[in-house]
Design a protein around this motif. Sequence first.
Motif, PDB file in Angstrom:
ATOM      1  N   PHE A   1       4.460  11.684   5.117  1.00 62.11           N
ATOM      2  CA  PHE A   1       4.083  13.102   5.206  1.00 62.11           C
ATOM      3  C   PHE A   1       3.787  13.484   6.646  1.00 62.11           C
ATOM      4  N   ASN A   2       3.029  12.650   7.345  1.00 61.36           N
ATOM      5  CA  ASN A   2       2.657  12.978   8.723  1.00 61.36           C
ATOM      6  C   ASN A   2       3.832  12.833   9.678  1.00 61.36           C
TER       7      ASN A   2
ATOM      8  N   GLU B   1       0.154   4.268  -1.193  1.00 59.48           N
ATOM      9  CA  GLU B   1      -0.575   5.487  -0.848  1.00 59.48           C
ATOM     10  C   GLU B   1      -0.557   5.718   0.656  1.00 59.48           C
ATOM     11  N   TYR B   2      -0.803   4.668   1.427  1.00 65.77           N
ATOM     12  CA  TYR B   2      -0.758   4.786   2.882  1.00 65.77           C
ATOM     13  C   TYR B   2       0.660   5.074   3.368  1.00 65.77           C
ATOM     14  N   THR B   3       1.648   4.512   2.676  1.00 63.06           N
ATOM     15  CA  THR B   3       3.042   4.760   3.037  1.00 63.06           C
ATOM     16  C   THR B   3       3.409   6.228   2.887  1.00 63.06           C
ATOM     17  N   PHE B   4       3.039   6.843   1.762  1.00 63.81           N
ATOM     18  CA  PHE B   4       3.336   8.260   1.564  1.00 63.81           C
ATOM     19  C   PHE B   4       2.559   9.128   2.556  1.00 63.81           C
ATOM     20  N   TRP B   5       1.366   8.698   2.916  1.00 60.93           N
ATOM     21  CA  TRP B   5       0.595   9.429   3.930  1.00 60.93           C
ATOM     22  C   TRP B   5       1.339   9.387   5.271  1.00 60.93           C
ATOM     23  N   GLN B   6       1.892   8.221   5.630  1.00 63.59           N
ATOM     24  CA  GLN B   6       2.655   8.110   6.868  1.00 63.59           C
ATOM     25  C   GLN B   6       3.898   8.988   6.828  1.00 63.59           C
TER      26      GLN B   6
ATOM     27  N   ASP C   1       0.857  -1.190   0.000  1.00 63.68           N
ATOM     28  CA  ASP C   1       0.000   0.000   0.000  1.00 63.68           C
ATOM     29  C   ASP C   1       0.896   1.245   0.000  1.00 63.68           C
TER      30      ASP C   1
END
Length: 201
Positions: free
Chosen positions: A52-53, A45-50, A43
């Motif tokens: 970023f946060n 998309e979830y990795t890039f979200w992590q 995943d």
Amino acid sequence: INAEYGGQRLVSMIPLHHSGSHHKPHAHLNDYFRRMLHWRQMDFEYTFWQMFNLMYEPSVVFRMVKYHKQTKNQWARDDPAFVVVLLLFMAVSSLAFSIAFQVPGLGNVLRIMAGSILVDFLGFGLIMATAGWWIANKYLKEGPGAHSVDQDVEWLFAFDVHCNAYMPVSYTHLRAHETPEHLVCRLLLEKKKKKNIETTK
């Protein structure tokens, strides 16, 4: 949990303290590394979200880790996408670093990339993750309660902590890489000194 209350049989979904999730740690590690070869299962998309946060609001990632523990009874990520993307970023940044400072020779460029990935990230990361995992389970873990879930810290979670910390820090400071001809830090200082001399003339 099965219990009798008012003549009715109740079934609770709350997991009790057990070591079932840890009786085969090597099997979990094998599944984790096997998924690295199947990029469609990761995943991103979830990795890039992590990522970023982690840069701007790390508490959000911490809350997701707690939620992951509550729902899957596992602290560690079960998706290797974060490590794969981080390794790719490090390879690209090391290559760009070598090009920007005109590191001579393909061998030196590869040595910088290997040192950044194999030594700085994986080498020290494995040592620190193993030490943190051992200390946490040996001295920091609370005793099991009657209705508590297993609080053992997985080794992969200790490595996740290393990855989470390495991601923002590695891109906010300059690391020195030694080449046969010069130190990059020394080169930067010499360029700065030369620039100051030219501006004063």
